[in-house]
Design a protein around this motif. Structure first.
Motif, mmCIF file in Angstrom:
data_model
loop_
_atom_site.group_PDB
_atom_site.id
_atom_site.type_symbol
_atom_site.label_atom_id
_atom_site.label_comp_id
_atom_site.label_asym_id
_atom_site.label_seq_id
_atom_site.Cartn_x
_atom_site.Cartn_y
_atom_site.Cartn_z
ATOM 1 N N LEU A 655 0.858 -1.185 0.000
ATOM 2 C CA LEU A 655 0.000 0.000 0.000
ATOM 3 C C LEU A 655 0.892 1.231 0.000
ATOM 4 C CD1 LEU A 655 -2.477 -1.126 2.830
ATOM 5 C CD2 LEU A 655 -2.906 -1.228 0.371
ATOM 6 N N ARG A 656 0.445 2.275 -0.675
ATOM 7 C CA ARG A 656 1.253 3.495 -0.735
ATOM 8 C C ARG A 656 0.383 4.690 -0.338
ATOM 9 N NH1 ARG A 656 3.543 7.623 -4.031
ATOM 10 N NH2 ARG A 656 5.819 7.724 -3.790
ATOM 11 N N LEU A 657 0.899 5.461 0.620
ATOM 12 C CA LEU A 657 0.188 6.634 1.107
ATOM 13 C C LEU A 657 1.158 7.803 1.210
ATOM 14 C CD1 LEU A 657 -1.650 4.898 4.098
ATOM 15 C CD2 LEU A 657 -2.723 5.560 1.953
ATOM 16 N N SER A 658 0.624 9.010 1.111
ATOM 17 C CA SER A 658 1.436 10.206 1.310
ATOM 18 C C SER A 658 1.103 10.809 2.651
ATOM 19 C CB SER A 658 1.176 11.229 0.203
ATOM 20 O OG SER A 658 1.826 12.451 0.489
ATOM 21 N N THR A 659 2.107 11.092 3.457
ATOM 22 C CA THR A 659 1.849 11.646 4.784
ATOM 23 C C THR A 659 1.138 12.991 4.709
ATOM 24 O OG1 THR A 659 4.050 12.673 4.809
ATOM 25 C CG2 THR A 659 3.845 10.488 5.796
ATOM 26 N N SER A 660 1.349 13.736 3.645
ATOM 27 C CA SER A 660 0.735 15.064 3.531
ATOM 28 C C SER A 660 -0.781 14.993 3.439
ATOM 29 C CB SER A 660 1.287 15.802 2.314
ATOM 30 O OG SER A 660 0.977 15.097 1.122
ATOM 31 N N THR A 661 -1.308 13.863 2.979
ATOM 32 C CA THR A 661 -2.772 13.733 2.851
ATOM 33 C C THR A 661 -3.429 13.314 4.152
ATOM 34 O OG1 THR A 661 -2.642 11.408 2.192
ATOM 35 C CG2 THR A 661 -2.472 13.066 0.441
ATOM 36 N N LEU A 662 -2.612 13.048 5.151
ATOM 37 C CA LEU A 662 -3.149 12.522 6.401
ATOM 38 C C LEU A 662 -3.429 13.612 7.421
ATOM 39 C CD1 LEU A 662 -0.730 9.477 6.743
ATOM 40 C CD2 LEU A 662 -3.016 9.515 5.766
ATOM 41 N N GLU A 746 14.051 12.724 22.042
ATOM 42 C CA GLU A 746 13.464 13.787 22.863
ATOM 43 C C GLU A 746 12.082 13.406 23.376
ATOM 44 O OE1 GLU A 746 14.849 14.572 19.775
ATOM 45 O OE2 GLU A 746 16.728 15.160 20.764
ATOM 46 N N GLY A 747 11.588 12.257 22.971
ATOM 47 C CA GLY A 747 10.282 11.805 23.428
ATOM 48 C C GLY A 747 9.132 12.279 22.560
ATOM 49 N N SER A 748 9.422 12.804 21.391
ATOM 50 C CA SER A 748 8.363 13.219 20.469
ATOM 51 C C SER A 748 7.955 12.039 19.604
ATOM 52 C CB SER A 748 8.858 14.363 19.576
ATOM 53 O OG SER A 748 9.140 15.511 20.338
ATOM 54 N N ARG A 749 6.668 11.815 19.527
ATOM 55 C CA ARG A 749 6.156 10.751 18.661
ATOM 56 C C ARG A 749 5.875 11.338 17.285
ATOM 57 N NH1 ARG A 749 4.182 5.672 19.348
ATOM 58 N NH2 ARG A 749 4.381 5.871 21.623
ATOM 59 N N TYR A 750 6.283 10.589 16.243
ATOM 60 C CA TYR A 750 6.080 11.111 14.892
ATOM 61 C C TYR A 750 5.655 10.001 13.940
ATOM 62 C CZ TYR A 750 10.770 9.248 13.743
ATOM 63 O OH TYR A 750 11.862 8.435 13.541
ATOM 64 N N LEU A 751 4.885 10.390 12.951
ATOM 65 C CA LEU A 751 4.484 9.491 11.886
ATOM 66 C C LEU A 751 5.685 9.339 10.959
ATOM 67 C CD1 LEU A 751 2.090 7.898 10.662
ATOM 68 C CD2 LEU A 751 1.500 9.976 9.399
ATOM 69 N N ALA A 752 6.221 8.144 10.874
ATOM 70 C CA ALA A 752 7.499 7.918 10.203
ATOM 71 C C ALA A 752 7.298 7.566 8.734
ATOM 72 C CB ALA A 752 8.262 6.800 10.909
ATOM 73 N N SER A 753 7.926 8.341 7.868
ATOM 74 C CA SER A 753 7.877 8.020 6.444
ATOM 75 C C SER A 753 8.789 6.833 6.157
ATOM 76 C CB SER A 753 8.308 9.233 5.619
ATOM 77 O OG SER A 753 9.646 9.598 5.933
ATOM 78 N N GLY A 754 8.536 6.160 5.040
ATOM 79 C CA GLY A 754 9.335 5.002 4.651
ATOM 80 C C GLY A 754 8.480 3.763 4.477
ATOM 81 N N PHE A 755 9.138 2.626 4.338
ATOM 82 C CA PHE A 755 8.459 1.355 4.087
ATOM 83 C C PHE A 755 8.274 0.599 5.412
ATOM 84 C CE2 PHE A 755 10.361 2.485 0.058
ATOM 85 C CZ PHE A 755 9.406 2.111 -0.874
ATOM 86 N N HIS A 756 7.044 0.553 5.880
ATOM 87 C CA HIS A 756 6.702 -0.197 7.094
ATOM 88 C C HIS A 756 6.242 -1.594 6.687
ATOM 89 C CE1 HIS A 756 6.480 3.400 9.834
ATOM 90 N NE2 HIS A 756 6.332 4.006 8.661
ATOM 91 N N GLU A 757 6.702 -2.577 7.420
ATOM 92 C CA GLU A 757 6.258 -3.943 7.138
ATOM 93 C C GLU A 757 5.214 -4.353 8.174
ATOM 94 O OE1 GLU A 757 8.240 -7.922 5.385
ATOM 95 O OE2 GLU A 757 9.206 -7.113 7.182
ATOM 96 N N VAL A 758 4.055 -4.721 7.712
ATOM 97 C CA VAL A 758 2.981 -5.211 8.581
ATOM 98 C C VAL A 758 3.008 -6.733 8.534
ATOM 99 C CG1 VAL A 758 0.496 -5.265 8.978
ATOM 100 C CG2 VAL A 758 1.594 -3.149 8.196
ATOM 101 N N GLY A 776 6.696 11.131 1.616
ATOM 102 C CA GLY A 776 6.619 12.495 2.127
ATOM 103 C C GLY A 776 7.410 12.649 3.406
ATOM 104 N N ASP A 777 7.181 13.760 4.086
ATOM 105 C CA ASP A 777 7.932 14.064 5.304
ATOM 106 C C ASP A 777 7.316 13.378 6.512
ATOM 107 O OD1 ASP A 777 9.611 15.771 3.874
ATOM 108 O OD2 ASP A 777 8.274 17.494 4.188
#
Length: 788
Positions: A655-662, A746-758, A776-777
């Protein structure tokens, strides 16, 4: 005033006249009426039943805080004004647990804050009718069910039974000091029996399930009862080496706080609506948790917490006595209150808060804020509305320990059974055989119950529920069952085993597996049990006698030396009062075990690989399945069945998604609730009998170089399903932003770009995989507020 009885002749002093009787009767009635007002036992029913535990009865109905036409905040404000301006000396006692004192002048009854209800109502006696509160399996077993509906069932039962005790005029409390949702970070922790899992998401789901079902009942206008999540925060040490929970300073990185320690509490507050928090004994990064306003701000400002905060028992005092963080007891009371601890479980506020206010160490605003938070809880429960009808007022003693409640407890015990090994289909056993039940826990129901056990039997004991031996004897119809529970009688155990058709060999740490106030120093069996088990297994292997090793434990048991010679292993954890029945049904095949391990079972040498005092999840060998680099005896999520299953993913392989659309249009932060990916799985029972399977979904981070730790994998979804032989079911998993998030140093949670394996798994066997690409970023989801 005093009562003067009519004069009588000394020779007639033993004769009680009608005038005497009337005077005595008036005295008793007057005293009884005053006592009922002081206790909250109203004399006016108003068609709403007993008013025990309620304020605003009798003459106090005239007060503004009793006016039910006003909003709750106006009523709370008026009550606080009354108490603070007119009854100032009561303030410390009003903010004290376990019990806040009464204020007779305004007929405000006492209130008991601290009813423990980890897996059933505690701090009460069985009823005079012989009914006792329903007791469920310990949370370590409930976690193994991988089914939060049983937690919902339990919490609902606890809420109903609490109301029944209140309505019966027996127990003036609707607050529970539960659930425990601290992470099972290390098998040595003495209170692992109270924790459902080593996984942050599972503990969060447990907290949400418990909270919603306990707090939300039949009446939408009032809370049924109120939870108190514990222990806030980074608490998982009792007594180890030179440290106790009273003087330990937990050094935790911002990464580990956000990644591992915070998630369960955040979910329980934001998704569950939890209205109570208990701060813990320990320091966290240099500050006592009950004396750290930054931690309170995270709860109230960052997470939107609207409830009350209590200390653990004498945790406020510990700031002075144990942590040496403040100079005296008065300063401890001031710091605890200023930091947002509304209720002091102990004597610190009662004995010192008045002085702290007088010495201007704490402001009146802080005291009023604490009173407001405490009284608001009681008003939300309806305890200031004694004459307004509510379904809760109709809950009678008849609900306590009912058969339907016991059935729910039995169902939970069945679902908590985990089959770890079954070579050559040794299990299930056949009935009508010679069976030997051997082990320390063979004939003791108490060993099955875990900690924080409420009243079980009317006589204060436990014999009204069967032991393992008694239940196996009952279920082994037309057979012969022998028992040995003396673990030093090794030769006798060998002889009994030799003469049996089947052997049930029990290994238990119920008596030496740690407890509140004491951690474990080893994670295996004690020497006597280990010797007994090894010798019996050698005999049964040599003689070809089918044998099951039955594990009874809170914290996980490392059984390295027993696995090779054990053809079958059943993990039962602390299965509760119906545990013996559930065990018997599994061993004889009436019930097909379908639980999964909510913890990793490590090798015994794990204690030499990781320092218990090190709170890091990632250092050295690593903690929990998310960071452990070694090979476990049995991995998290593992569990077999008497039938066979397959899984197949129907979703596209990538599946391919762009973080900017989220990003929502009104925010630069993606919502945790937004679905990013849907994964559809078909699970099929390919075996010859019915059974349960737990389909597990894990997320693995993109294969990149990071300047912060990353988990090996993280559980992001699961579902337990029941399938008849040959049946198949489709499961649709919706994965939100958290499933694809990481945490920086620093303890900040972020939506990570790249290829995640489920990765989709049953905890063993084949796995299915889906790749989710987020282009995306990377996008920040939350930031950590540091005080150190």
């Amino acid at each position: 005033d005093h009562l003067v009885l009519p004069h009588t002749d000394p020779l007639d002093r033993h004769r009680i006249t009608g005038q005497h009787m009337r005077a005595i009767f008036l005295l008793i009635v007057g005293f009884s009426h005053a006592l009922r007002l002081a206790q909250g036992l109203g004399t006016e029913g108003g068609g709403v039943g007993n008013t025990y535990g309620y304020a605003c009865i009798g003459a106090s109905k005239k007060f503004k805080f009793c006016d039910t036409t006003l909003d709750i905040e106006s009523r709370v404000s008026d009550l606080v004004h009354h108490v603070y301006s007119r009854y100032n000396s009561y303030v410390g006692q009003q903010l004290t647990a376990r019990e806040s004192s009464s204020i007779p002048e305004i007929t405000l009854p006492a209130y008991y804050w601290g009813t423990n209800a980890i897996h059933g109502v505690q701090n009460v006696d069985c009823l005079s009718s012989g009914r006792c509160p329903t007791s469920f399996p310990a949370p370590c077993g409930l976690g193994a069910a991988f089914n939060m509906s049983i937690v919902e069932d339990m919490a609902k039962v606890i809420g109903l039974e609490l109301r029944a005790y209140l309505n019966s005029g027996i127990h003036h409390s609707l607050n529970t000091w539960s659930p425990t949702i601290n992470l099972n970070r290390d098998p040595r922790w003495g209170r692992n029996v109270e924790s459902p899992s080593e996984d942050p998401m599972m503990n969060g789901q447990y907290g949400v399930a418990y909270t919603k079902s306990l707090q939300e009942g039949e009446d939408p206008h009032y809370k049924q009862a109120i939870v108190t999540l514990k222990h806030w925060i980074a608490y998982s040490l009792e007594s180890y080496g030179n440290y106790t929970r009273h003087n330990f300073d937990a050094k935790v990185s911002a990464y580990d706080l956000e990644d591992s320690y915070f998630p369960a509490f955040r979910a329980s507050v934001q998704k569950g609506g939890a209205l109570g928090i208990m701060c813990s004994y320990n320091k966290l990064n240099g500050k006592p948790t009950c004396g750290n306003k930054d931690l309170t701000d995270i709860l109230r400002k960052d997470w939107g917490f609207k409830g009350y905060i209590t200390s653990d028992t004498d945790a406020c005092m510990d700031m002075y006595k144990s942590h040496k963080y403040v100079a005296n007891w008065t300063a401890a009371a001031a710091l605890c209150l200023q930091s947002g601890t509304d209720i002091d479980s102990g004597v610190t506020y009662a004995g010192n808060l008045h002085n702290a206010v007088g010495e201007r160490l704490v402001s009146s605003a802080d005291a009023k804020a604490a009173l407001s938070n405490a009284y608001r809880m009681r008003m939300l429960l309806g305890l200031f509305d004694p004459y307004i009808p509510s379904p809760y007022r109709n809950i009678s003693q008849d609900v306590v320990g009912t058969q339907s409640h016991q059935d729910l407890s039995l169902h939970a015990a069945r679902q908590s059974m985990v089959l770890l090994k079954n070579e050559d289909k040794v299990l299930p056993f056949k009935r009508g055989a010679r069976i030997a039940v051997i082990g320390q826990a063979a004939n003791d129901t108490l060993d099955l119950l875990g900690n924080y056990v409420g009243p079980i039997c009317p006589d204060g004991m436990f014999s009204c529920f069967p032991t393992i031996f008694q239940e196996i004897s009952k279920q082994n119809t037309n057979g012969e069952t022998q028992m040995l529970d003396n673990i030093t009688a090794v030769s006798e155990a060998e002889d009994i085993a030799k003469g049996a058709d089947y052997v049930i060999l029990i290994a238990s740490n119920a008596r030496d597996g740690g407890r509140e106030g004491m951690d474990r120093v080893t994670i295996g069996l004690d020497n006597e049990q280990s010797t007994l088990c090894q010798r019996v297994l050698e005999v049964t292997k040599a003689n070809g006698i089918p044998t099951v090793l039955l594990l009874i434990n809170g914290g996980a048991l490392s059984i390295d030396e027993l696995i090779p010679n054990s053809p079958a292993i059943l993990e039962a954890f602390s299965p509760g009062v119906h545990g013996s029945q559930a065990i018997g049904e599994c061993l004889f095949g009436d019930y097909n075990p379908g639980g999964k391990l909510p913890v990793t079972i490590f090798p015994k040498d794990y204690i030499n690989q990781v320092d218990f005092l090190d709170m890091s999840m990632t250092n050295k060998a690593g903690r929990t399945y998310r960071y452990y680099k070694g090979t476990p005896l049995f991995p998290f999520g593992f569990g077999l069945s008497y039938t066979n299953f397959t899984i197949k993913v129907l979703s596209p392989p990538s599946l391919r998604l762009s973080t900017s659309t989220l990003l929502p249009e009104t925010s630069k932060t993606p919502s945790e609730d937004v679905t990013l990916a849907r994964v559809t799985v078909v699970v099929t029972n390919t075996g010859s009998r019915e059974g349960d399977e737990v389909v597990q979904v894990y997320s693995m981070p993109p294969n990149k170089t990071y300047n912060h730790p990353t988990p090996i994998k993280t559980l992001v979804a699961y579902q337990r399903v029941h399938l008849e032989a040959g049946e198949r079911k489709q499961i649709d998993f919706e994965l939100d932003a958290t499933a694809f998030s990481l945490v920086n140093k620093e303890g900040s949670r972020y939506l990570a770009s790249g290829f995640h394996e489920v990765v989709i798994s049953r905890g063993h066997g084949e796995v299915e995989r889906v790749t989710v690409e987020l282009s995306g970023d990377s996008i920040t989801m939350s930031n950590m507020t540091k005080w150190w």
